[in-house]
Scaffold this motif. Structure first.
Motif, PDB file in Angstrom:
ATOM      1  N   ASN A 107      17.839  12.370  13.269  1.00  0.00           N
ATOM      2  CA  ASN A 107      16.702  13.283  13.450  1.00  0.00           C
ATOM      3  C   ASN A 107      15.296  12.572  13.666  1.00  0.00           C
ATOM      4  O   ASN A 107      14.687  13.046  14.135  1.00  0.00           O
ATOM      5  N   GLN A 108      15.278  11.076  13.408  1.00  0.00           N
ATOM      6  CA  GLN A 108      14.163  10.457  13.376  1.00  0.00           C
ATOM      7  C   GLN A 108      14.410   8.821  14.286  1.00  0.00           C
ATOM      8  O   GLN A 108      14.009   8.010  13.638  1.00  0.00           O
ATOM      9  N   PRO A 109      14.741   9.048  15.535  1.00  0.00           N
ATOM     10  CA  PRO A 109      15.003   8.042  16.148  1.00  0.00           C
ATOM     11  C   PRO A 109      13.690   7.160  16.653  1.00  0.00           C
ATOM     12  O   PRO A 109      12.572   7.800  16.708  1.00  0.00           O
ATOM     13  N   LEU A 110      13.686   5.845  16.454  1.00  0.00           N
ATOM     14  CA  LEU A 110      12.581   5.069  17.084  1.00  0.00           C
ATOM     15  C   LEU A 110      12.622   4.636  18.573  1.00  0.00           C
ATOM     16  O   LEU A 110      11.575   4.306  19.049  1.00  0.00           O
ATOM     17  N   TYR A 111      14.050   4.676  18.830  1.00  0.00           N
ATOM     18  CA  TYR A 111      14.293   4.092  20.173  1.00  0.00           C
ATOM     19  C   TYR A 111      15.357   5.109  20.723  1.00  0.00           C
ATOM     20  O   TYR A 111      15.584   6.165  20.225  1.00  0.00           O
ATOM     21  N   THR A 160      21.407   3.668  25.185  1.00  0.00           N
ATOM     22  CA  THR A 160      22.401   2.395  25.102  1.00  0.00           C
ATOM     23  C   THR A 160      22.663   1.973  23.818  1.00  0.00           C
ATOM     24  O   THR A 160      22.097   2.291  22.769  1.00  0.00           O
ATOM     25  N   GLU A 161      23.921   1.274  23.697  1.00  0.00           N
ATOM     26  CA  GLU A 161      24.130   0.764  22.309  1.00  0.00           C
ATOM     27  C   GLU A 161      23.321  -0.040  21.792  1.00  0.00           C
ATOM     28  O   GLU A 161      22.895   0.076  20.372  1.00  0.00           O
ATOM     29  N   GLU A 162      22.590  -0.884  22.246  1.00  0.00           N
ATOM     30  CA  GLU A 162      21.565  -2.052  22.237  1.00  0.00           C
ATOM     31  C   GLU A 162      20.228  -1.164  21.223  1.00  0.00           C
ATOM     32  O   GLU A 162      20.010  -1.486  20.236  1.00  0.00           O
ATOM     33  N   THR A 163      19.809   0.233  21.963  1.00  0.00           N
ATOM     34  CA  THR A 163      18.725   0.748  21.306  1.00  0.00           C
ATOM     35  C   THR A 163      19.342   1.681  20.190  1.00  0.00           C
ATOM     36  O   THR A 163      18.598   1.961  19.312  1.00  0.00           O
ATOM     37  N   ARG A 164      20.482   2.290  20.256  1.00  0.00           N
ATOM     38  CA  ARG A 164      21.124   3.091  19.314  1.00  0.00           C
ATOM     39  C   ARG A 164      21.314   2.358  17.895  1.00  0.00           C
ATOM     40  O   ARG A 164      21.106   2.829  16.747  1.00  0.00           O
ATOM     41  N   LYS A 165      21.569   1.074  18.288  1.00  0.00           N
ATOM     42  CA  LYS A 165      21.656   0.074  17.026  1.00  0.00           C
ATOM     43  C   LYS A 165      20.534   0.009  16.317  1.00  0.00           C
ATOM     44  O   LYS A 165      20.424  -0.299  15.193  1.00  0.00           O
ATOM     45  N   LEU A 166      19.421  -0.151  16.965  1.00  0.00           N
ATOM     46  CA  LEU A 166      18.009  -0.070  16.220  1.00  0.00           C
ATOM     47  C   LEU A 166      17.569   1.326  15.559  1.00  0.00           C
ATOM     48  O   LEU A 166      16.949   1.092  14.644  1.00  0.00           O
ATOM     49  N   ASN A 167      18.414   2.396  15.862  1.00  0.00           N
ATOM     50  CA  ASN A 167      17.999   3.622  15.183  1.00  0.00           C
ATOM     51  C   ASN A 167      18.699   3.619  13.779  1.00  0.00           C
ATOM     52  O   ASN A 167      18.583   4.370  13.041  1.00  0.00           O
ATOM     53  N   ARG A 168      19.932   2.861  13.765  1.00  0.00           N
ATOM     54  CA  ARG A 168      20.671   2.780  12.553  1.00  0.00           C
ATOM     55  C   ARG A 168      19.916   1.868  11.556  1.00  0.00           C
ATOM     56  O   ARG A 168      20.213   0.613  11.630  1.00  0.00           O
ATOM     57  N   ARG A 169      19.108   2.363  10.894  1.00  0.00           N
ATOM     58  CA  ARG A 169      18.491   1.679   9.825  1.00  0.00           C
ATOM     59  C   ARG A 169      18.192   2.290   8.462  1.00  0.00           C
ATOM     60  O   ARG A 169      18.243   3.272   8.392  1.00  0.00           O
ATOM     61  N   LYS A 229       1.046  -1.194  -0.050  1.00  0.00           N
ATOM     62  CA  LYS A 229       0.061  -0.013  -0.012  1.00  0.00           C
ATOM     63  C   LYS A 229       0.923   1.370  -0.030  1.00  0.00           C
ATOM     64  O   LYS A 229       1.791   1.297   0.588  1.00  0.00           O
ATOM     65  N   ARG A 230       0.220   2.278  -0.670  1.00  0.00           N
ATOM     66  CA  ARG A 230       0.888   3.614  -0.783  1.00  0.00           C
ATOM     67  C   ARG A 230       0.885   4.000   0.687  1.00  0.00           C
ATOM     68  O   ARG A 230       0.103   4.023   1.733  1.00  0.00           O
ATOM     69  N   GLY A 231       2.228   4.676   1.161  1.00  0.00           N
ATOM     70  CA  GLY A 231       2.407   5.190   2.469  1.00  0.00           C
ATOM     71  C   GLY A 231       2.780   4.094   3.347  1.00  0.00           C
ATOM     72  O   GLY A 231       3.408   4.418   4.717  1.00  0.00           O
ATOM     73  N   GLU A 232       3.116   2.854   3.230  1.00  0.00           N
ATOM     74  CA  GLU A 232       3.349   1.723   3.906  1.00  0.00           C
ATOM     75  C   GLU A 232       5.119   1.868   3.968  1.00  0.00           C
ATOM     76  O   GLU A 232       5.542   2.251   3.098  1.00  0.00           O
ATOM     77  N   ILE A 233       5.360   1.862   5.472  1.00  0.00           N
ATOM     78  CA  ILE A 233       6.982   1.928   5.651  1.00  0.00           C
ATOM     79  C   ILE A 233       7.433   0.484   6.042  1.00  0.00           C
ATOM     80  O   ILE A 233       6.783   0.306   6.848  1.00  0.00           O
ATOM     81  N   ILE A 234       8.444   0.172   5.519  1.00  0.00           N
ATOM     82  CA  ILE A 234       8.923  -1.159   5.920  1.00  0.00           C
ATOM     83  C   ILE A 234      10.647  -1.000   6.010  1.00  0.00           C
ATOM     84  O   ILE A 234      11.358  -0.458   5.438  1.00  0.00           O
ATOM     85  N   ALA A 235      10.787  -1.362   7.396  1.00  0.00           N
ATOM     86  CA  ALA A 235      12.328  -1.178   7.817  1.00  0.00           C
ATOM     87  C   ALA A 235      13.142  -2.421   7.331  1.00  0.00           C
ATOM     88  O   ALA A 235      12.497  -3.645   7.335  1.00  0.00           O
ATOM     89  N   LEU A 236      14.102  -2.346   6.708  1.00  0.00           N
ATOM     90  CA  LEU A 236      15.034  -3.477   6.138  1.00  0.00           C
ATOM     91  C   LEU A 236      15.983  -3.742   7.228  1.00  0.00           C
ATOM     92  O   LEU A 236      17.061  -3.308   7.416  1.00  0.00           O
ATOM     93  N   GLN A 237      15.539  -4.873   8.228  1.00  0.00           N
ATOM     94  CA  GLN A 237      16.680  -4.991   9.355  1.00  0.00           C
ATOM     95  C   GLN A 237      17.529  -5.668   9.100  1.00  0.00           C
ATOM     96  O   GLN A 237      18.508  -5.681   9.874  1.00  0.00           O
TER      97      GLN A 237
END
Length: 134
Positions: free
Chosen positions: A109-113, A117-126, A19-27
């Motif tokens: 500028n758009q962190p999710l977490y 901590t390094e564990e959560t910073r890692k999740l922001n690098r995407r 769907k248009r507008g759908e955002i999918i993270a490439l983990q």
């Protein structure tokens, strides 16, 4: 619509219909630390994105690159832009029209977490992609 699933690590995100507008993270799209160099394990997931684009010729995507918030903010935006370019180049090299793939780097500028901590910073690098046309 895409029959089947795009594998995201251990998660499966069904993309039928996309769907248009759908955002999918490439983990599983990962880079050598501090560089735009794709790690070898990234190609499997990127090939699934290529397959989705081939199955849905009317779709265009916007790649979005994100870093954590450590280090120089200007450099982080440049790094996220360079990473988006690396992903875009790979997708185009697989035969997808450059007109169907755009990108933007957002740095930290758009962190999710939390960046505590390094564990959560890692999740922001995407890198994510957004379906911009369907």
């Amino acid at each position: 619509s895409l029959e089947g699933n795009l594998l995201m690590g251990t998660n499966k995100i069904a993309l039928d219909p996309v769907k248009r507008g759908e955002i999918i993270a490439l983990q599983n799209v990962l880079f050598k630390r501090g560089t735009p160099e794709l790690l070898t394990g990234s190609y499997k997931e990127l090939d699934l994105v290529v397959e989705m684009l081939n199955d849905n010729p009317e779709i265009k995507i916007l790649l979005k690159g994100h870093t954590d918030n450590t280090g120089d903010p200007v450099r982080n935006v440049q790094l996220s832009e360079a990473r988006v370019s690396a992903v875009k180049e790979y997708i185009i090299a697989q035969g997808i029209s450059p007109y169907r793939v755009s990108g933007k780097g957002y740095g930290g500028n758009q962190p999710l977490y939390s960046n505590e901590t390094e564990e959560t910073r890692k999740l922001n690098r995407r890198v994510e992609f957004e379906v911009v046309e369907d």
